[in-house]
Design a protein around this motif. Structure first.
Motif, short mmCIF file in Angstrom:
data_model
loop_
_atom_site.label_atom_id
_atom_site.label_comp_id
_atom_site.label_asym_id
_atom_site.label_seq_id
_atom_site.Cartn_x
_atom_site.Cartn_y
_atom_site.Cartn_z
N LYS A 8 93.51 18.91 24.48
CA LYS A 8 94.66 19.79 24.28
C LYS A 8 95.59 19.74 25.49
CE LYS A 8 94.08 22.00 20.28
NZ LYS A 8 93.81 23.42 20.18
N SER A 9 96.84 20.16 25.29
CA SER A 9 97.83 20.10 26.36
C SER A 9 97.43 20.98 27.53
CB SER A 9 99.19 20.56 25.83
OG SER A 9 99.20 21.95 25.65
N ASN A 10 98.00 20.66 28.68
CA ASN A 10 97.68 21.40 29.90
C ASN A 10 98.01 22.88 29.79
OD1 ASN A 10 96.56 19.35 31.39
ND2 ASN A 10 98.49 18.71 32.32
N THR A 11 99.12 23.21 29.11
CA THR A 11 99.51 24.62 29.03
C THR A 11 98.51 25.43 28.21
OG1 THR A 11 100.97 24.07 27.18
CG2 THR A 11 101.97 24.23 29.36
N VAL A 12 97.97 24.82 27.15
CA VAL A 12 96.95 25.50 26.34
C VAL A 12 95.69 25.73 27.16
CG1 VAL A 12 95.43 25.30 24.33
CG2 VAL A 12 97.81 24.59 24.15
N GLN A 13 95.25 24.68 27.84
CA GLN A 13 94.04 24.79 28.65
C GLN A 13 94.24 25.76 29.82
OE1 GLN A 13 91.15 24.54 27.98
NE2 GLN A 13 90.23 22.62 28.59
N LEU A 14 95.44 25.76 30.37
CA LEU A 14 95.76 26.65 31.49
C LEU A 14 95.57 28.11 31.08
CD1 LEU A 14 96.89 27.11 34.36
CD2 LEU A 14 99.18 27.08 33.35
N GLN A 15 96.11 28.47 29.91
CA GLN A 15 95.99 29.86 29.46
C GLN A 15 94.54 30.23 29.17
OE1 GLN A 15 98.78 31.03 30.70
NE2 GLN A 15 98.64 32.55 29.08
N SER A 16 93.80 29.29 28.58
CA SER A 16 92.38 29.57 28.29
C SER A 16 91.61 29.78 29.59
CB SER A 16 91.77 28.40 27.51
OG SER A 16 92.35 28.30 26.23
N LEU A 17 91.90 28.96 30.59
CA LEU A 17 91.22 29.09 31.88
C LEU A 17 91.61 30.40 32.57
CD1 LEU A 17 91.51 25.42 33.16
CD2 LEU A 17 89.38 26.65 32.75
N ARG A 18 92.87 30.77 32.46
CA ARG A 18 93.31 32.04 33.06
C ARG A 18 92.63 33.22 32.37
NH1 ARG A 18 99.80 30.89 34.03
NH2 ARG A 18 99.60 30.27 36.23
N ASN A 19 92.49 33.14 31.06
CA ASN A 19 91.80 34.20 30.33
C ASN A 19 90.34 34.28 30.76
OD1 ASN A 19 94.06 34.93 28.86
ND2 ASN A 19 93.60 33.58 27.15
N ARG A 20 89.71 33.10 30.93
CA ARG A 20 88.31 33.10 31.35
C ARG A 20 88.17 33.64 32.77
NH1 ARG A 20 84.57 27.80 30.74
NH2 ARG A 20 85.73 27.02 32.54
N THR A 21 89.14 33.32 33.62
CA THR A 21 89.13 33.85 35.00
C THR A 21 89.23 35.37 34.99
OG1 THR A 21 90.13 31.83 35.88
CG2 THR A 21 90.37 33.83 37.20
N ARG A 22 90.11 35.88 34.13
CA ARG A 22 90.28 37.34 34.03
C ARG A 22 88.97 38.01 33.59
NH1 ARG A 22 90.77 40.05 29.63
NH2 ARG A 22 91.35 38.21 28.41
N VAL A 23 88.33 37.43 32.57
CA VAL A 23 87.06 38.00 32.08
C VAL A 23 85.97 37.90 33.14
CG1 VAL A 23 85.22 37.74 30.36
CG2 VAL A 23 87.61 37.56 29.65
N ARG A 24 85.95 36.76 33.85
CA ARG A 24 84.91 36.58 34.88
C ARG A 24 85.11 37.59 36.02
NH1 ARG A 24 81.71 32.53 34.62
NH2 ARG A 24 83.18 31.03 33.74
N GLU A 25 86.35 37.85 36.38
CA GLU A 25 86.62 38.85 37.42
C GLU A 25 86.15 40.23 36.99
OE1 GLU A 25 90.78 38.30 37.99
OE2 GLU A 25 90.54 36.81 39.60
N GLU A 26 86.33 40.53 35.69
CA GLU A 26 85.84 41.81 35.17
C GLU A 26 84.32 41.86 35.19
OE1 GLU A 26 87.51 43.57 31.62
OE2 GLU A 26 89.28 42.30 31.76
N MET A 27 83.68 40.72 34.89
CA MET A 27 82.22 40.65 34.92
C MET A 27 81.70 40.89 36.34
SD MET A 27 81.43 37.45 32.34
CE MET A 27 79.64 37.59 32.45
N ILE A 28 82.37 40.28 37.32
CA ILE A 28 81.96 40.46 38.73
C ILE A 28 82.16 41.92 39.15
CG2 ILE A 28 82.56 39.86 41.11
CD1 ILE A 28 83.24 37.02 40.03
N LYS A 29 83.26 42.51 38.71
CA LYS A 29 83.52 43.92 39.01
C LYS A 29 82.43 44.80 38.39
CE LYS A 29 87.06 47.51 38.46
NZ LYS A 29 88.39 47.83 37.87
N ASN A 30 82.03 44.46 37.17
CA ASN A 30 80.98 45.21 36.47
C ASN A 30 79.65 45.09 37.22
OD1 ASN A 30 80.76 46.69 33.80
ND2 ASN A 30 78.99 45.34 33.64
N ILE A 31 79.36 43.86 37.70
CA ILE A 31 78.12 43.63 38.46
C ILE A 31 78.14 44.43 39.76
CG2 ILE A 31 76.84 41.89 39.78
CD1 ILE A 31 77.70 39.84 37.63
N ASN A 32 79.29 44.43 40.44
CA ASN A 32 79.41 45.18 41.70
C ASN A 32 79.17 46.68 41.50
OD1 ASN A 32 79.97 42.88 43.16
ND2 ASN A 32 82.19 43.10 43.02
#
Length: 404
Positions: A55-79
């Motif tokens: 898929k195009s870079n812009t599609v993958q970029l948004q998916s990665l940004r969404n995953r980063t956002r969720v992962r940051e929330e997961m880390i916050k939850n763990i903390n």
């Protein structure tokens, strides 16, 4: 007297409520963790599909940004979880230390009692102690004392065993809490490492996109035209319905209205649609948010554009589906791509960027019914549905209406 009773009652309530509050917080954290893991699993699948289909870079970029956002929330939850465990560990450590001291005191006391008892255990000594009494009453009391002292030793022995078991349990619970914290710290480190990798990958994509400004400009222009077209069509639909309504009102001698008057059926449909805010099914079976509603930076740029709804990236061959019962009011086609408008009383849902449709104007449709096939860009591999919700002529944020 009443004040003292009230303060005592408050203290007892606080002591009882504290563990319950901790349990509720723990349950809330676990529930949030489960939801985040579910969302992370969905994003991982989407990113894997994007990689496979190139898929195009812009599609993958948004998916990665969404995953980063969720992962940051997961880390916050763990903390947060670790912070709660630290409080529990401190409390349990203090309890274990207190119990150990109490146990040592009990053991020392029990030892002294046993020594004294066995030192005077010989039957002759006990008998002499009783016979040396100055009266029968004193002799009775001395005999009773010997009996009670033996009972006290037995009770003290039971206290030692009970306190020993209580101390053992506290130490075991403390050990489990520390093990749980160790697991959370390992999980935190793992998520932090994954976060760094995603951030590095995002930066690589951004660097790549900067080299292809022409492609980005074309996408920006197309997105702006789509937003303008949707708004124009919605305004036109409302204007036509209002004109037809006022024509009927004029014929019946009624006043001109500035708002569309709904039929009884339309009012019920509007109310039902509104009651399902936050619970509507997604307009695709599987997908990931590509761009959110409102004024948003276009992927890979610092240029902000107004998104009329929600852009959803889906697997190739995906179809758009109705989010609620309604009636198709208009099917537009331009440059070979379709846009379907569905009314739900005073509310409208719009499904744009379709290569084929399964409905026509006037059709009554039901929730999750197929609307049409989402267009896939042959060169970039993008399969993106633009989904909008309007309350009359006012744009809504679809993310607030869809089930999470």
């Amino acid at each position: 007297m009443n004040t003292r009773f009230f303060l005592t009652a408050c203290a007892v309530f606080a002591l009882c409520a504290a563990p319950l509050a901790g349990q509720n917080s723990k349950a809330s954290l676990q529930s949030r963790k489960t939801a985040l893991q579910k969302e992370m699993s969905r994003l991982n699948e989407a990113i894997a599909r994007n990689d496979k289909n190139q898929k195009s870079n812009t599609v993958q970029l948004q998916s990665l940004r969404n995953r980063t956002r969720v992962r940051e929330e997961m880390i916050k939850n763990i903390n947060t979880d670790i912070g709660m465990l630290d409080v529990q560990i401190d409390s349990k450590s203090g309890e274990a230390e207190r119990l150990s001291k109490e146990l040592d005191t009990l053991k020392a006391s029990y030892s002294r009692m046993c020594v004294n008892y066995y030192r005077n255990k010989a039957p002759g000594m006990r008998l002499m102690y009783i016979l040396s009494s100055s009266s029968l009453l004193q002799a009775y009391r001395r005999g009773k004392y010997i009996e009670e002292y033996a009972g006290a030793i037995r009770q003290r022995g039971e206290n030692v065993r009970s306190k020993n078991e209580e101390t053992r349990r506290a130490i075991e619970e403390l050990k489990k809490l520390r093990q749980e914290k160790g697991q959370l710290l390992a999980e935190q480190a793992s998520e932090m490492e994954k976060l760094k990798k995603d951030q590095a990958r995002i930066q690589n994509i951004l660097n790549s996109l900067k080299k292809n400004k022409k492609q980005l400009q074309q996408e920006l222009t197309a997105k702006k035209k789509t937003a303008e077209r949707i708004q124009k069509e919605i305004d036109d639909i409302i204007a036509r319905e209002l004109a037809a309504q006022n024509k009927k009102n004029a014929a019946a001698g009624k006043k001109k209205s500035s708002e569309i008057e709904l039929t009884p059926e339309g009012r019920i449909l509007s109310a039902n649609f509104a009651q399902n805010k936050g619970r509507l099914p997604w307009p695709v079976e599987r997908g990931d948010i590509y761009m959110r509603f409102g004024n948003q930076p276009y992927p890979g740029t610092n240029v902000y554009i107004t998104v009329p709804g929600l852009d959803i990236s889906a697997p190739q061959g995906s179809y758009a589906r109705a989010v609620f019962d309604g009636q198709v009011t208009r099917v537009q086609v331009k440059d070979g791509l379709y846009m379907v408008f569905v009314s739900h009383g005073k509310y409208y849902t719009i499904y744009s960027n379709l290569s084929a449709v399964n409905v026509k104007s006037g059709d009554k449709i039901s929730v999750k019914q197929k609307i049409g096939t989402i267009y896939t860009d042959r060169f970039e591999g993008k399969t993106i549905l633009t989904f909008c919700i309007y309350d009359g002529g006012v744009k809504q944020d679809p993310e607030q209406w869809l089930a999470r």
